[in-house]
Write a protein that holds these residues in place. Sequence first.
Motif, PDB file in Angstrom:
ATOM      1  N   ALA A   1       2.378   1.455  -8.162  1.00  0.00           N
ATOM      2  CA  ALA A   1       3.745   1.124  -8.542  1.00  0.00           C
ATOM      3  C   ALA A   1       4.407   2.272  -9.287  1.00  0.00           C
ATOM      4  CB  ALA A   1       3.746  -0.138  -9.397  1.00  0.00           C
ATOM      5  N   SER A   2       3.657   2.951 -10.143  1.00  0.00           N
ATOM      6  CA  SER A   2       4.273   4.072 -10.863  1.00  0.00           C
ATOM      7  C   SER A   2       4.640   5.176  -9.885  1.00  0.00           C
ATOM      8  CB  SER A   2       3.344   4.580 -11.972  1.00  0.00           C
ATOM      9  OG  SER A   2       2.237   5.233 -11.404  1.00  0.00           O
ATOM     10  N   GLY A   3       3.786   5.387  -8.864  1.00  0.00           N
ATOM     11  CA  GLY A   3       4.121   6.351  -7.816  1.00  0.00           C
ATOM     12  C   GLY A   3       5.398   5.942  -7.099  1.00  0.00           C
ATOM     13  N   GLY A   4       5.515   4.665  -6.818  1.00  0.00           N
ATOM     14  CA  GLY A   4       6.691   4.160  -6.110  1.00  0.00           C
ATOM     15  C   GLY A   4       7.969   4.378  -6.904  1.00  0.00           C
ATOM     16  N   VAL A   5       7.916   4.102  -8.182  1.00  0.00           N
ATOM     17  CA  VAL A   5       9.107   4.276  -9.023  1.00  0.00           C
ATOM     18  C   VAL A   5       9.514   5.753  -9.053  1.00  0.00           C
ATOM     19  CG1 VAL A   5      10.002   4.088 -11.367  1.00  0.00           C
ATOM     20  CG2 VAL A   5       8.611   2.247 -10.425  1.00  0.00           C
ATOM     21  N   MET A   6       8.513   6.623  -9.184  1.00  0.00           N
ATOM     22  CA  MET A   6       8.796   8.062  -9.217  1.00  0.00           C
ATOM     23  C   MET A   6       9.432   8.514  -7.898  1.00  0.00           C
ATOM     24  SD  MET A   6       8.026   9.563 -11.932  1.00  0.00           S
ATOM     25  CE  MET A   6       8.065   8.387 -13.245  1.00  0.00           C
ATOM     26  N   ILE A   7       8.847   8.059  -6.802  1.00  0.00           N
ATOM     27  CA  ILE A   7       9.331   8.484  -5.488  1.00  0.00           C
ATOM     28  C   ILE A   7      10.742   7.981  -5.235  1.00  0.00           C
ATOM     29  CG2 ILE A   7       8.995   7.957  -3.031  1.00  0.00           C
ATOM     30  CD1 ILE A   7       6.000   8.504  -3.599  1.00  0.00           C
ATOM     31  N   SER A   8      11.026   6.773  -5.722  1.00  0.00           N
ATOM     32  CA  SER A   8      12.359   6.211  -5.488  1.00  0.00           C
ATOM     33  C   SER A   8      13.443   7.079  -6.125  1.00  0.00           C
ATOM     34  CB  SER A   8      12.431   4.791  -6.029  1.00  0.00           C
ATOM     35  OG  SER A   8      12.504   4.804  -7.439  1.00  0.00           O
ATOM     36  N   MET A   9      13.056   7.867  -7.128  1.00  0.00           N
ATOM     37  CA  MET A   9      14.074   8.669  -7.817  1.00  0.00           C
ATOM     38  C   MET A   9      14.578   9.840  -6.986  1.00  0.00           C
ATOM     39  SD  MET A   9      12.868   8.689 -11.790  1.00  0.00           S
ATOM     40  CE  MET A   9      11.698   9.965 -11.568  1.00  0.00           C
ATOM     41  N   TYR A  10      13.737  10.314  -6.047  1.00  0.00           N
ATOM     42  CA  TYR A  10      14.210  11.495  -5.315  1.00  0.00           C
ATOM     43  C   TYR A  10      14.059  11.398  -3.795  1.00  0.00           C
ATOM     44  CZ  TYR A  10       9.286  12.801  -5.457  1.00  0.00           C
ATOM     45  OH  TYR A  10       7.931  12.797  -5.340  1.00  0.00           O
ATOM     46  N   GLN A  11      13.518  10.297  -3.311  1.00  0.00           N
ATOM     47  CA  GLN A  11      13.293  10.246  -1.869  1.00  0.00           C
ATOM     48  C   GLN A  11      13.919   9.008  -1.273  1.00  0.00           C
ATOM     49  OE1 GLN A  11       9.248  11.257  -0.790  1.00  0.00           O
ATOM     50  NE2 GLN A  11       9.499  10.183   1.127  1.00  0.00           N
ATOM     51  N   THR A  12      14.401   9.138  -0.045  1.00  0.00           N
ATOM     52  CA  THR A  12      14.939   7.992   0.665  1.00  0.00           C
ATOM     53  C   THR A  12      13.783   7.167   1.198  1.00  0.00           C
ATOM     54  OG1 THR A  12      16.722   9.404   1.344  1.00  0.00           O
ATOM     55  CG2 THR A  12      16.490   7.348   2.504  1.00  0.00           C
ATOM     56  N   PHE A  13      13.882   5.848   1.064  1.00  0.00           N
ATOM     57  CA  PHE A  13      12.784   5.021   1.550  1.00  0.00           C
ATOM     58  C   PHE A  13      13.349   3.809   2.265  1.00  0.00           C
ATOM     59  CE2 PHE A  13      13.464   1.991  -1.881  1.00  0.00           C
ATOM     60  CZ  PHE A  13      14.004   2.783  -2.884  1.00  0.00           C
ATOM     61  N   ASN A  14      12.546   3.184   3.120  1.00  0.00           N
ATOM     62  CA  ASN A  14      12.906   1.866   3.651  1.00  0.00           C
ATOM     63  C   ASN A  14      11.651   1.026   3.774  1.00  0.00           C
ATOM     64  OD1 ASN A  14      11.692   2.586   6.034  1.00  0.00           O
ATOM     65  ND2 ASN A  14      13.549   2.705   7.223  1.00  0.00           N
ATOM     66  N   ALA A  15      11.852  -0.234   4.119  1.00  0.00           N
ATOM     67  CA  ALA A  15      10.756  -1.195   4.038  1.00  0.00           C
ATOM     68  C   ALA A  15       9.592  -0.844   4.949  1.00  0.00           C
ATOM     69  CB  ALA A  15      11.286  -2.594   4.371  1.00  0.00           C
ATOM     70  N   SER A  16       9.826   0.017   5.949  1.00  0.00           N
ATOM     71  CA  SER A  16       8.763   0.290   6.910  1.00  0.00           C
ATOM     72  C   SER A  16       7.985   1.565   6.603  1.00  0.00           C
ATOM     73  CB  SER A  16       9.365   0.411   8.310  1.00  0.00           C
ATOM     74  OG  SER A  16      10.315  -0.574   8.515  1.00  0.00           O
ATOM     75  N   MET A  17       8.218   2.149   5.445  1.00  0.00           N
ATOM     76  CA  MET A  17       7.678   3.485   5.205  1.00  0.00           C
ATOM     77  C   MET A  17       6.311   3.522   4.536  1.00  0.00           C
ATOM     78  SD  MET A  17      10.447   6.154   3.961  1.00  0.00           S
ATOM     79  CE  MET A  17      11.508   6.980   5.098  1.00  0.00           C
ATOM     80  N   GLY A  18       5.805   2.355   4.134  1.00  0.00           N
ATOM     81  CA  GLY A  18       4.576   2.327   3.354  1.00  0.00           C
ATOM     82  C   GLY A  18       3.403   3.061   3.976  1.00  0.00           C
ATOM     83  N   VAL A  19       3.269   2.918   5.295  1.00  0.00           N
ATOM     84  CA  VAL A  19       2.118   3.490   5.982  1.00  0.00           C
ATOM     85  C   VAL A  19       2.000   4.995   5.740  1.00  0.00           C
ATOM     86  CG1 VAL A  19       1.006   3.724   8.209  1.00  0.00           C
ATOM     87  CG2 VAL A  19       2.389   1.731   7.721  1.00  0.00           C
ATOM     88  N   VAL A  20       3.139   5.667   5.724  1.00  0.00           N
ATOM     89  CA  VAL A  20       3.146   7.118   5.514  1.00  0.00           C
ATOM     90  C   VAL A  20       2.420   7.463   4.225  1.00  0.00           C
ATOM     91  CG1 VAL A  20       4.637   9.115   5.270  1.00  0.00           C
ATOM     92  CG2 VAL A  20       5.362   7.198   6.684  1.00  0.00           C
ATOM     93  N   PHE A  21       2.716   6.690   3.175  1.00  0.00           N
ATOM     94  CA  PHE A  21       2.116   6.983   1.876  1.00  0.00           C
ATOM     95  C   PHE A  21       0.635   6.625   1.851  1.00  0.00           C
ATOM     96  CE2 PHE A  21       6.635   6.554   0.946  1.00  0.00           C
ATOM     97  CZ  PHE A  21       6.847   7.749   0.289  1.00  0.00           C
ATOM     98  N   THR A  22       0.279   5.519   2.501  1.00  0.00           N
ATOM     99  CA  THR A  22      -1.135   5.155   2.558  1.00  0.00           C
ATOM    100  C   THR A  22      -1.932   6.265   3.236  1.00  0.00           C
ATOM    101  OG1 THR A  22      -0.401   2.884   2.850  1.00  0.00           O
ATOM    102  CG2 THR A  22      -2.730   3.306   3.168  1.00  0.00           C
ATOM    103  N   MET A  23      -1.385   6.793   4.334  1.00  0.00           N
ATOM    104  CA  MET A  23      -2.076   7.855   5.066  1.00  0.00           C
ATOM    105  C   MET A  23      -2.288   9.091   4.198  1.00  0.00           C
ATOM    106  SD  MET A  23      -2.957   7.176   8.112  1.00  0.00           S
ATOM    107  CE  MET A  23      -3.066   8.770   8.936  1.00  0.00           C
TER     108      MET A  23
END
Lengths: 409, 290
Positions: free
Chosen positions: B202-224
């Motif tokens: 979750a802390s990674g997610g909050v940080m990423i939201s500050m500078y990167q565009t995201f959408n609901a389908s993007m999780g897999v990219v980060f897991t990989m």
Amino acid sequence: MTLFSRRSALRAIGLAATLLAGVSATAAFAQDRTSIKIGYAISKTGANAGGAGITTLPNYQLWVHDVNEAGGLELPDGTRLPIEVIEYDDRSSSEEVVRAVERLATQDEVDFILVPWGTGFNLAVAPLFDRFGYPQLAVSAVTDKAPEFVQRWKKSFWLLGGGHDYTEALAKILVEQRDAGTINGEVAVISVADGFGIDLINAARQSFADAGITMAYDVTYPVGTTDFTPMLNEAAATGADSFIAFSYPPDTFALTQQAQVAQYNPKVLYMGVGVGFPVYAANNGDKIEGIMSLGGIDVTNEKVMDYRARHEEFIGQAPDWWGSVITYASLEMLQEAIKRRGLDREAVSEELSTGTFETVLGETKLEDNQLRQLWFGGQWQDGNFVAIAPADREGASAPILPKAPWPAQ
Amino acid sequence: MITTLITGLVLGGTYALIAMGLTLQYGISRIMNLAYGEILIFAAFAAFLLFSTLGINPIVGLLLVLPAAFAFGYVIYGVMMQPLVRRSAKSGTLEVDSILATFGLLFVIQGVMLVTFGSNYTSYNFLNTGINVFGANVAANRLLAFALAVIIGASLFYVLTRTRWGTTIRAIAVNPNAAPLVGIDVNRTARFAFALGTMLAASGGVMISMYQTFNASMGVVFTMKALVIVIMGGLGNLMGALVAGLLLGVVETLVATYVDPGLTLAATYVIFLAVLLWKPAGLFGKASGR
């Protein structure tokens, strides 16, 4: 961003009520059918959901709402039948979109099929539309091969032009600005190594070479790249004073932010898909002034502006500034063709191919099954993404260049 | 050159931050969490909502999002993983079972996000100002993510190696069968580690939201990405995840600057393969139970 509000709930109830009212009103005189079935497969999840959720799906919803509100689709005998929608999620998978379209045609036996989002998906389903005899009004598909496709699939229609249209329009602007002494005629170009980026960069290399514009930097980057700092630094170091990115939405957003951080101020800043998205303007405020991209809108066209207002009212968010209005216009063409020729798909296709239609774009007529009355370039000016190319078309604004430097931080 | 190194390190910081939670979950709880990226994106949406509707700055938002994520991880472990752990006590199939279970969880979370937030690209502007670091202009939000990665990495490392509680956790990582013999409650500690991992996601997610565009389908990219880093660093090794993450960031930036931006992805996998050939257990593999 869809959040359920009381308003949208009310709207849903209203829509349901209209639908039901429409059914009971028309059932009496439409002997064996009570509705016209329209089906589509669209990316509601997966990688393409972001693009489909802005350019395509909201317009399908708006159009169905508008038609049913008016009592349904009008047929040649003057009767009206409401639209019944069958919707599938293709999960951004090309196998899935093919399967869904096949299902719509064979099992659901819908009267008309609306197109999926994206160049690749439209190509994937084109043979199916052709085999089952459905007209295919491909909107979100940019391809230079449209004339060939029209030969192969007679009922296919291509409404968003080809890569060359956009890059030639851009080259023309660059040449004018170079001749006027605004820019030095050298450009730095980056492109995403995927469908859209590849098409556009190939076309651009040709167009720029023909126009005598030097590409001082020309690299591609993989889909999913998030850090553009190295590319921006390299581009800045080349001395080119125009920067062009044939990018996908996440890249476009990242580039915009990172160019500000790097204090990179090219005189021409042109980026790909996403510049015309509502969220782009919302996030970047007045910093977007002067940024250029594909598409654009003639803001003096009242019909288009009225469409934009209705879209925002019904969907809760404004449409984008490129493909949205064309999507809606394509549906109006279908609606009008059905009104003139009924539910005979062969006749409707012929009507689409030869007829002239009154749409939100104004008087619309396809040439060789392609829409040519398009805006190929636009620029953010004073809060609107106005059309600047082709410059000789009525309604075009003049580009304002060089782009002002980023506001000081 | 310095500019390249600094941008690379900052990029790597984010990679390390997102990988540390996964390594914690896999190394200690032995749960290979395929829904990791979805949890990360969910936190990104939460930060976005707090920022755009209530005007809560994402850093303050962390105070709300992190405990919630911890609780979520704690509950998920209790409800979903506990039965698997119990069942696998004899058969030893926890890895496979957890992969299948979290694969399902991935779609549940993604579905919830699609219904709630839609499929649109989401982003907002926060701290997008350049800060001069040794002559390189770095975005403040990225710098913050880097600092957070280093702080979290270092403090967790300290806790794991210098405290009694850390020793307990490492004992489980080294030998889950023998740990109960010395009075360690394996189940409770594993559950705690899983929840902690969720919090890091979750802390990674909050940080990423500050500078990167995201959408609901993007999780897999980060897991990989996290998976590559975790395996490269050595399963369950926090320091390994930190180093591997930074290394990946630097290499990607170097390749993008001096070779070709098109080869960054290829470079990632070349290093990945090279590390696996050279040290099959990962960079810090041997020390995984340090």
